[in-house]
Motif scaffolding. Sequence first.
Motif, short mmCIF file in Angstrom:
data_model
loop_
_atom_site.label_atom_id
_atom_site.label_comp_id
_atom_site.label_asym_id
_atom_site.label_seq_id
_atom_site.Cartn_x
_atom_site.Cartn_y
_atom_site.Cartn_z
N ALA A 6 0.83 -1.21 0.00
CA ALA A 6 0.00 0.00 0.00
C ALA A 6 0.86 1.25 0.00
O ALA A 6 0.58 2.21 -0.73
CB ALA A 6 -0.93 -0.01 1.21
N ILE A 7 1.91 1.26 0.79
CA ILE A 7 2.81 2.42 0.84
C ILE A 7 3.51 2.58 -0.50
O ILE A 7 3.62 3.69 -1.04
CB ILE A 7 3.82 2.28 1.98
CG1 ILE A 7 3.10 2.26 3.33
CG2 ILE A 7 4.83 3.42 1.95
CD1 ILE A 7 3.99 1.92 4.50
N ALA A 8 4.01 1.47 -1.06
CA ALA A 8 4.72 1.55 -2.33
C ALA A 8 3.81 2.01 -3.45
O ALA A 8 4.22 2.78 -4.34
CB ALA A 8 5.34 0.18 -2.67
N TYR A 9 2.54 1.56 -3.42
CA TYR A 9 1.60 1.95 -4.47
C TYR A 9 1.29 3.44 -4.43
O TYR A 9 0.81 4.00 -5.42
CB TYR A 9 0.30 1.16 -4.34
CG TYR A 9 0.25 -0.09 -5.19
CD1 TYR A 9 -0.67 -0.24 -6.21
CD2 TYR A 9 1.14 -1.14 -4.96
CE1 TYR A 9 -0.71 -1.39 -6.98
CE2 TYR A 9 1.11 -2.29 -5.71
CZ TYR A 9 0.17 -2.41 -6.72
OH TYR A 9 0.15 -3.55 -7.49
N ALA A 10 1.54 4.09 -3.29
CA ALA A 10 1.32 5.53 -3.23
C ALA A 10 2.17 6.25 -4.27
O ALA A 10 1.80 7.32 -4.77
CB ALA A 10 1.66 6.05 -1.83
N ALA A 11 3.30 5.63 -4.64
CA ALA A 11 4.15 6.23 -5.67
C ALA A 11 3.42 6.35 -6.99
O ALA A 11 3.62 7.31 -7.75
CB ALA A 11 5.42 5.39 -5.86
N PHE A 12 2.53 5.39 -7.29
CA PHE A 12 1.81 5.42 -8.55
C PHE A 12 0.64 6.40 -8.52
O PHE A 12 0.10 6.77 -9.57
CB PHE A 12 1.32 4.02 -8.90
CG PHE A 12 2.44 3.04 -9.08
CD1 PHE A 12 3.21 3.03 -10.23
CD2 PHE A 12 2.76 2.13 -8.08
CE1 PHE A 12 4.25 2.15 -10.39
CE2 PHE A 12 3.80 1.24 -8.23
CZ PHE A 12 4.56 1.25 -9.39
N LEU A 13 0.24 6.82 -7.32
CA LEU A 13 -0.79 7.84 -7.20
C LEU A 13 -0.21 9.25 -7.31
O LEU A 13 -0.71 10.09 -8.05
CB LEU A 13 -1.53 7.69 -5.86
CG LEU A 13 -2.58 6.59 -5.75
CD1 LEU A 13 -3.10 6.52 -4.33
CD2 LEU A 13 -3.73 6.85 -6.71
N ILE A 14 0.86 9.50 -6.56
CA ILE A 14 1.41 10.87 -6.50
C ILE A 14 2.49 11.10 -7.54
O ILE A 14 2.76 12.24 -7.90
CB ILE A 14 1.96 11.17 -5.10
CG1 ILE A 14 3.14 10.26 -4.76
CG2 ILE A 14 0.87 11.02 -4.05
CD1 ILE A 14 3.79 10.59 -3.42
N GLY A 15 3.11 10.00 -8.02
CA GLY A 15 4.26 10.15 -8.90
C GLY A 15 3.98 10.88 -10.20
O GLY A 15 4.61 11.92 -10.47
N MET A 55 1.57 12.84 -11.24
CA MET A 55 1.15 14.23 -11.10
C MET A 55 2.27 15.11 -10.56
O MET A 55 2.45 16.24 -10.99
CB MET A 55 -0.08 14.31 -10.20
CG MET A 55 -1.33 13.75 -10.84
SD MET A 55 -2.83 14.16 -9.93
CE MET A 55 -4.08 13.55 -11.07
N ALA A 56 3.05 14.58 -9.59
CA ALA A 56 4.14 15.37 -9.02
C ALA A 56 5.20 15.69 -10.06
O ALA A 56 5.64 16.84 -10.19
CB ALA A 56 4.75 14.62 -7.83
N ILE A 57 5.62 14.67 -10.81
CA ILE A 57 6.64 14.91 -11.84
C ILE A 57 6.08 15.80 -12.96
O ILE A 57 6.77 16.67 -13.48
CB ILE A 57 7.14 13.57 -12.41
CG1 ILE A 57 7.81 12.74 -11.31
CG2 ILE A 57 8.10 13.80 -13.56
CD1 ILE A 57 9.03 13.40 -10.70
N GLY A 58 4.82 15.58 -13.31
CA GLY A 58 4.21 16.43 -14.33
C GLY A 58 4.16 17.89 -13.90
O GLY A 58 4.41 18.79 -14.71
#
Length: 424
Positions: free
Chosen positions: A364-373, A375-378
Motif C-alpha cells: 500500500a505504501i509503495a503503491y502511493a508512488a503510482f498515485l502521486i508520482g 502528477m508530481a513529476i508532471g
Amino acid sequence: MAAKDTEITPQRWTIAVLAVFLLFGFGFGNWLARIPAVRDHLGASTFEMSVIGLVLASGSVLGLVFAGQTVTLIGPRRAILFGALGQAVFMPLGATLLWFDLRIPGMLALACFGFFFSTSDVAMNVSGAAAERALGKSRMPILHGGYSLGGVSAMGLGALAEHLRVPVPIHLAVVFAFIVAAIALAVRWIPRVEPTAVPDGPVPASTNTGPIHLPPLPPAPSGAPAAYNPWRDPRIIVIGLVAMSLSFTEGTATDWLPLALADHRGFSNPAAALALGVFFVAMLSTRAAGSVLLARFGRVTILRASAVTAGVGIVLMNVLPFTWAAYASAALWGIGSALGFPIGVSAAADDPAKAVRGVATVSAIAYAAFLIGPMAIGFLGEHFGLLRAFLPLIGLLVFVVFAARAAREPGAGPGTQAGRVETG
C-alpha cells in the motif's frame, strides 16, 4: 482437480507462483499497450487519460487496504483465483464502457479492476515469500522479473492487435479469458494452507526437495494480545517507504522518460521509446540475477547499491547531452530501480505470522508512488522541464541509503548478512 498439499514441492510451488506473476503482468501490460488506442478512439486529452489512470490506481490502493484481511480469511490460493476472476470481469467491462464513451461507468469498472488486481497482487507476493522460505532460496526478484517479462510480452501482442485493428474490448476479453484459465491451472500447485503455517526459517537444503508438510495453525489462546497492526510497526513503515522510493524512481522512468528525451534532447519518438526499452531490459536482467546478488551481498548492500546506481543514472541523464549517454543512463536507472519492491516484500514477510498484513502494508505504501508520482513529476516538469523534474528523486534515493538497514535479514546484525537464505 487441485493437487494435495502433500504432493506440492517447494519447487512446484515456486514455479506456480512465477506463472501467476507472469500472467498478471501480461494482463496489465495488455491494458497499457492499448491505452493509446483508447485515447485516440475517445479523442481524450492527456489530462483525461491521467484521470482514468488515477481512478484505476485509487481502486488498487483501496484494495490494498482490505487485502490483508481478504488473504488471511480465504488464503493466498483462493485470493489469487478470486482476483483473477475479478480482473477478467472488470477490465473488459471497463474497456467496453469507455469504448462506447460511457466514461464514468468505465472508470468505475476500472477502479473495480484495480481493487481485484491489488488483492491478487498481495496474495501472490505473500505466497511467493512463503515459497522462497520453504525452498530455502531467495526467489522474489525472479518472481518480479516474471511480472516484468509478462508486461514486456504484452507490448508485442498489443502492437499486433493494433496493427490488425482489433477493437480494445475484444482484445482484452480474449486475453483475460486466457489468463483465468491459465491461473486456474497454476494455482493447483499452490498450497491451501495459510501463509502463517510456513515454518519459521528456510527448510534445510537437504530436505527441501520433497513434498511440503505444513502443520495447521494452533488455536489462539484465550486472552491473546490484540491483532497485529503493521501500521504501528516502525520497521514495516520504513521498509514501505524504501519500497515506495524505488517504485517512485521506477514509475518516473516508465511514465516520463520518452517524453523527456523527445522534448529536451531532440530524440525522435522511436529513439525515445528505445531508451525506455533499454530501461526495461536492464531492470528485467537485474531481477533475473537478483537472487544470486542477494545471496552474495545481502539486502542492505543491494538496496544501497541500487539507490546509488539509479541516482548516478538520473544525474548523468541531466548533465550529459549525448545520445549514447541517454541510453547508458537509462540502463543504470533500470538496474537501480529493479530490486527495491521485491526486497521490500521479502523483508515484510520475514515473520510468517505477520506476513500477510506486512506485505499488504508495504504494498500500500509503495503503491502511493503510482498515485502521486505522475502528477508530481508532471507539475515539476511543467515549471522546470522534465529532465530537471527528475532530480528531486535523488532525495528519495539518499533516504534509501540510510534506511536500508530496516530490511536486513532476520538474525543479521550491523555489518553482517547472516541469516539470509541461500541461492542456487
